[in-house]
Structure formats: structure tokens, C-alpha cells
Scaffold this motif. Sequence first.
Motif, PDB file in Angstrom:
ATOM      1  N   ASP B 274       0.916  -1.128  -0.074  1.00  0.00           N
ATOM      2  CA  ASP B 274       0.097  -0.331   0.023  1.00  0.00           C
ATOM      3  C   ASP B 274       1.023   1.142   0.194  1.00  0.00           C
ATOM      4  O   ASP B 274       0.675   1.946  -1.415  1.00  0.00           O
ATOM      5  CB  ASP B 274      -1.063   0.269   1.322  1.00  0.00           C
ATOM      6  CG  ASP B 274      -1.893  -0.541   1.266  1.00  0.00           C
ATOM      7  OD1 ASP B 274      -2.971  -1.236   0.142  1.00  0.00           O
ATOM      8  OD2 ASP B 274      -3.140  -1.275   1.931  1.00  0.00           O
ATOM      9  N   ASP B 275       1.796   1.113   0.738  1.00  0.00           N
ATOM     10  CA  ASP B 275       2.635   2.475   0.999  1.00  0.00           C
ATOM     11  C   ASP B 275       1.476   3.862   1.921  1.00  0.00           C
ATOM     12  O   ASP B 275       1.584   4.649   1.598  1.00  0.00           O
ATOM     13  CB  ASP B 275       3.425   2.696   0.092  1.00  0.00           C
ATOM     14  CG  ASP B 275       4.376   4.411   0.117  1.00  0.00           C
ATOM     15  OD1 ASP B 275       4.763   4.527   1.632  1.00  0.00           O
ATOM     16  OD2 ASP B 275       4.807   4.842  -0.581  1.00  0.00           O
ATOM     17  N   ILE B 276       1.350   3.298   2.867  1.00  0.00           N
ATOM     18  CA  ILE B 276       0.144   4.181   3.601  1.00  0.00           C
ATOM     19  C   ILE B 276       1.712   5.482   4.024  1.00  0.00           C
ATOM     20  O   ILE B 276       2.210   5.069   4.492  1.00  0.00           O
ATOM     21  CB  ILE B 276      -0.867   3.749   4.478  1.00  0.00           C
ATOM     22  CG1 ILE B 276      -0.086   2.948   5.779  1.00  0.00           C
ATOM     23  CG2 ILE B 276      -1.619   2.957   3.621  1.00  0.00           C
ATOM     24  CD1 ILE B 276      -0.912   2.392   6.851  1.00  0.00           C
ATOM     25  N   ALA B 277       0.810   6.629   4.774  1.00  0.00           N
ATOM     26  CA  ALA B 277       2.115   7.433   5.375  1.00  0.00           C
ATOM     27  C   ALA B 277       2.345   7.109   5.943  1.00  0.00           C
ATOM     28  O   ALA B 277       3.106   7.589   6.250  1.00  0.00           O
ATOM     29  CB  ALA B 277       0.865   8.750   5.890  1.00  0.00           C
ATOM     30  N   GLN B 278       2.037   5.785   7.028  1.00  0.00           N
ATOM     31  CA  GLN B 278       2.532   5.495   8.568  1.00  0.00           C
ATOM     32  C   GLN B 278       3.255   4.662   8.386  1.00  0.00           C
ATOM     33  O   GLN B 278       4.415   4.577   9.286  1.00  0.00           O
ATOM     34  CB  GLN B 278       1.815   5.066   9.217  1.00  0.00           C
ATOM     35  CG  GLN B 278       0.484   5.628  10.033  1.00  0.00           C
ATOM     36  CD  GLN B 278      -0.345   6.004   9.049  1.00  0.00           C
ATOM     37  OE1 GLN B 278      -0.789   5.619   7.932  1.00  0.00           O
ATOM     38  NE2 GLN B 278      -1.478   7.481   9.353  1.00  0.00           N
ATOM     39  N   SER B 279       3.951   4.455   6.594  1.00  0.00           N
ATOM     40  CA  SER B 279       5.052   3.206   6.532  1.00  0.00           C
ATOM     41  C   SER B 279       5.868   4.018   6.909  1.00  0.00           C
ATOM     42  O   SER B 279       7.155   2.934   6.640  1.00  0.00           O
ATOM     43  CB  SER B 279       4.719   2.768   4.749  1.00  0.00           C
ATOM     44  OG  SER B 279       3.663   2.020   4.570  1.00  0.00           O
ATOM     45  N   HIS B 280       6.514   5.129   6.340  1.00  0.00           N
ATOM     46  CA  HIS B 280       8.248   5.982   7.050  1.00  0.00           C
ATOM     47  C   HIS B 280       8.050   6.163   8.418  1.00  0.00           C
ATOM     48  O   HIS B 280       9.117   6.042   9.179  1.00  0.00           O
ATOM     49  CB  HIS B 280       7.950   7.199   5.997  1.00  0.00           C
ATOM     50  CG  HIS B 280       7.407   8.386   6.809  1.00  0.00           C
ATOM     51  ND1 HIS B 280       6.224   8.458   6.014  1.00  0.00           N
ATOM     52  CD2 HIS B 280       7.923   9.668   7.290  1.00  0.00           C
ATOM     53  CE1 HIS B 280       5.562   9.701   7.114  1.00  0.00           C
ATOM     54  NE2 HIS B 280       6.358  10.425   7.386  1.00  0.00           N
TER      55      HIS B 280
END
Lengths: 331, 331
Positions: B274-280
Motif C-alpha cells: 500500500d505505502d500508507i503514510a505511516q510506513s515511513h
Amino acid sequence: MVAARANVSRVAVSRAFNPHASLKPEKRELILRIAQELNYTPDRAARALVSGRSHLVGVIVPDVCSHWESQEIDALTTALQNQGFATLLFKTRTDYSMDEKLLSYMRGFNPDSVIAFVENVKPATLARFLDRAVPIYVNYPQTDEDAEPPGAPLYDRLNILQRDGIDQAVALLEGFGARRIAYVSGLERSRADGARERTLRRVMADRGLEPPAVVRGDFSYEAAYQATIDLFRVGKGADAVFAANDVGAFGVIDALRHELGLRVPEDVKVVGFDDIAQSHWKSYNLTTVKFDLDARVRALVRLILRRLEDPGAPRFEETLNTRLVVRGTVG
Amino acid sequence: MVAARANVSRVAVSRAFNPHASLKPEKRELILRIAQELNYTPDRAARALVSGRSHLVGVIVPDVCSHWESQEIDALTTALQNQGFATLLFKTRTDYSMDEKLLSYMRGFNPDSVIAFVENVKPATLARFLDRAVPIYVNYPQTDEDAEPPGAPLYDRLNILQRDGIDQAVALLEGFGARRIAYVSGLERSRADGARERTLRRVMADRGLEPPAVVRGDFSYEAAYQATIDLFRVGKGADAVFAANDVGAFGVIDALRHELGLRVPEDVKVVGFDDIAQSHWKSYNLTTVKFDLDARVRALVRLILRRLEDPGAPRFEETLNTRLVVRGTVG
């Protein structure tokens, strides 16, 4: 056709499609089944013109994807659906203010109710763009700012009392030896944040603690992460950090652990605000001030229904409290 | 009154309030300013009856508060607002299916378009509850399941090609020495999940790897957390875990680190989707297959506009690809 086939009156058919109207369950079931067989649905645009009700509730939010707001919109949409309303979303501008063109556009949908925050659009502005809906504002009462200008437009209120939860949080921090407590704020113009900071100051003063060092965030993970680095590298650091919301607290924890090489809770304690679903994730396991989502949604729905029952009544208010949820980031 | 004061035709006033209609910018500005002074807004319920357009786009979702969906709803609402549409949210039941009563209710709002997933409501069912809107389905094409039954109702499609991103992920895992790759699945009935698992199997087979061990999750943090414990305590473990979505990958990482005492990426590598915003966020810093949100929202808005321009056209399709975003959980 539906009325004839079900052998009931037209009024009964109309009531069957209105979740607010009382009707015997068997009768409603029969009518809805026949309506479905006949592929009949009353057109809401036509009904709205007759009844004056749109069955739409506008929700004005800055960020659908903020964790707190998405959980609230989710719970609110479910609760509203159960009451026969659909949720109509309106996003504010990136500076969190509400575009007047968008307000004028919202008015065109003639919502039955609108839920808003003062920092996004002022009651006096919103009132100009609503034909009949009485908006609901989420309010953070403080004894010294509760005065209303005379002639202010009517709006209903959901009051959040932040004091109890913050008082419990500071007591726990003090009990585990913290004296220098810093505050990583939310967005500068947010009333929730302003009330949170003032309450924290008062609670700390009442306990004889020095005022908190304040570093500015904006409710985001990234801003809290940077603010924490500033607090410890440029400022004097702290024994404990109180973040304006949980997502900010996650940024604080990650900056302490991954950038500053400090342990949480051994070196620095952290408290958040909201108790969003992510707070129990093991990487954070956050001690936080809970502001109960279900209670909030129930109160909002009650305010909507009370106002629709009695459009001319003076202000309706609901009041909710906060409490501390203890997990692993303090003590 | 607005037309008279602005010295323009009634048609021009009507066009000024329709973001799709072409009108000189100065003229639109003048009309909107005067309309605002006169507190005039065309009533959308009345206009909908005349124009046949509601300016509402229905979005059917299982969880507003899932991270991926909340970010999509946020971006979509902004994009739709800019095009003159409001987002109307409909939540599925807890088993992710769509209540027929709710569908019938949605029909009453006469949406201009509806965005849906097959696992929530089948096109043939949805078609019965839409008077004129052609729904948009998000589709995960696989060569062997693309056949359509004859006489199927018309719907438009956003195709997501998962192969490239998954292929890149497995290549990276193999390049860092992983051979035994497990899959923590999403919800059993989800087509996105089914296509993801089949694609992973095919990619691994093409590379001569043993088929993945599969443990069942449901896209939630909690289910992925428990599935990971089962995989390592009951099952045979793995060198790497591919999770069906990012939130699941967070559960995998936390179970590995906090429950099983394993290091990520040294002992076990983890990839999400997905690469949602929380991934980083630093606690996770997740390597994941990105499915670009902005591109997705732009494609959805294009599909809506193309269909409104040409209601009778055969199927419209947009196709998007995926790619790997490399962060800290592999190698």
C-alpha cells in the motif's frame, strides 16, 4: 402500487421508508419487501422538497485521514446510517479554514445538520450559509472563555472537559518522579490544543510544578518528531513529554528512541491525548488521555435528533469527560 | 435578482454555480460575489429534479478508519470537491457485505456515480439499486479470471496491476538471501487479497522458490500479529514475511520484535503492500509495494467525468501499476 399490493395506506409506505417514523415491525418489513420486489424507492430529492429534510448530515473536517478524525467519521457514519442519515463530507482548505464557495455549495445540499469546529469556520459565518440546520460545535469549555457575544447565532454544543484526564496524567508522571514536563503542541489555531495547553499549565501550577516548556507541533507525526529533537538538542530537554494528540506522541517516542538514543519510559516518559486504535500497537503502547469515541458519537447523534425534533429550542448541550488510560510509556 | 444585479442572463447564473460549465472567470467571479451578497444559492434538491444530476458521489467502504481507505477518502473528497461533487459515505456491514436496505436508501439520493468493491456488493446487485449511475469497480486483473458473464451490467473499471511491485519485492528478498517467504493474508473474501496471493505464488514459482507458507489475517494489525506468532510457534517460521497490507506488516513486525524476540530485518525481513503514510514512521520504516494514491484518485475522477459526459458509452477502463518502495525492513 406498493400501498395497493401491501394493502396498506400511502402514509404507511412513507413511514416505512422513514426510520424515525413509528410503524409495526411486521408492517414495515412487508412494505419494504414488496417495495424491493417492485424496485421502488422514494426519490429523496423529491421528498426533500416536500418534507424539507435532506437526510444529509454535513461533517466539516480538515483531514479525513488523520487517525482521530477517520475513526470518528467511521463511527459517526455507522450511527447516522442507523438513524436514516447519510454523511456528507466537506474538507477544509489546507490552512484548515473553510472556503466560502464550498460553504455556499454545502448550503445547496440543504443538510439537516452540520458538525464543525470553530477553528475551521466560525458560527457566525456558518449561520449565513445554512437555511435551517442548526450547527453543532465541539467545544472545550474553560471558565474564563465561556462568554458568548450577544446576538450570536444559535448552535448546539458538545462540551469536552479535559481537566480530569490531564490531572490524572500529571499525577502519574509526578508519581513516577517526573518534574520537568514539556508540551508538544498541536496546530496553533486549534481550540482543542489551546484548551489542552492551558489546562496542563493550570494542573501543573496547582501541583507546584514549573510551567511546561512548550514546543510547537501541528498534530502530525512529523512536526512532533522535529519538535522533540529541538526540545532536546536546542532546548533543555525534559523528564516527560505530553503530546497534544496520540499521533504526535508517536513522533515524540520515535524521535527519542531513534534519533536521540533515549529510552521510553526509563529516560523520558510520554503521554498522548485521544486514545486512538493505534495507541495499543506494541511499538508505542502509549499511555494516553482517553476521550471516548463511542460516547462522543452517541452524544452527537442525540444532539442532531433533539434539534430536528425541536428546531426552535434554545441551545442543546452534551458534556463529556476524559480519563487516563495507562499503558507502557510512563513508569 | 442575481442575474439582474450582475446584468447577465439567468443561464449565466446557472452556469456560474456549475463547476463543469464553461464561463469567463471574471463573469463567474462577479456572479458568485453578487450571489453571496444576496445570500443566494440554488437549491440542489430542486436542481437535481430538473438536471437529473445530484452532484453526489457514493463511496461504499467497509472501514472509513482503515488507514488506506481513510487516505483514499480524504484525497478523493478533495478532488471531487474541486470538480463540484460531494462525497456521500456508505459503510458496509461488519461482514463487509452491503445491506440491501442501505442500497435502496442510497438509491434515493440518486448519486451521479458510485465507487465499490466486488467483495462488498456485486455489480449485478448494485445495478438493481442505481437509476442512472454507472458504478466504478476497483479490479485486480488476472489472466485467468477476466471473463465476464454475458449480459453482465455495465460498470467502469479501475485496474490495478500488482505483478511489477510484487516481482520487485521478491527479487529484493531473494537478493538479500531470503528463500522461505511466508504470506500473511488479508480478509478471505477480498479480491485484492486473493489476487495478491496468487501473484506472489506465481512470481515465486517463476523464480524457482517453494510456494509461500500462508497464514490467515484480515488486514488488521491484531490478526497479523497473532498469525505471525502462529507462523513461528506452531508453523515452521520463515526468512521473510510478505503482508497483504501495511497495517498487517506493522503487526508482523511488532510480533517478531516484541513477542518472538526476533530482529527485523536481520533475522526476518518484512514487506507490506500500500505505502500508507505511516510506513515511513521510524518504528516501522517499512519496505512496501506502493500503489500510488494520487494516481488512483485522479483515475477515479477521470472515470466519473468521462461517464457523465457519455452515459451510454461502453465500459471505460483505467489501469495503474505498482512499484516497490525500499526502506528499512529488508536487507
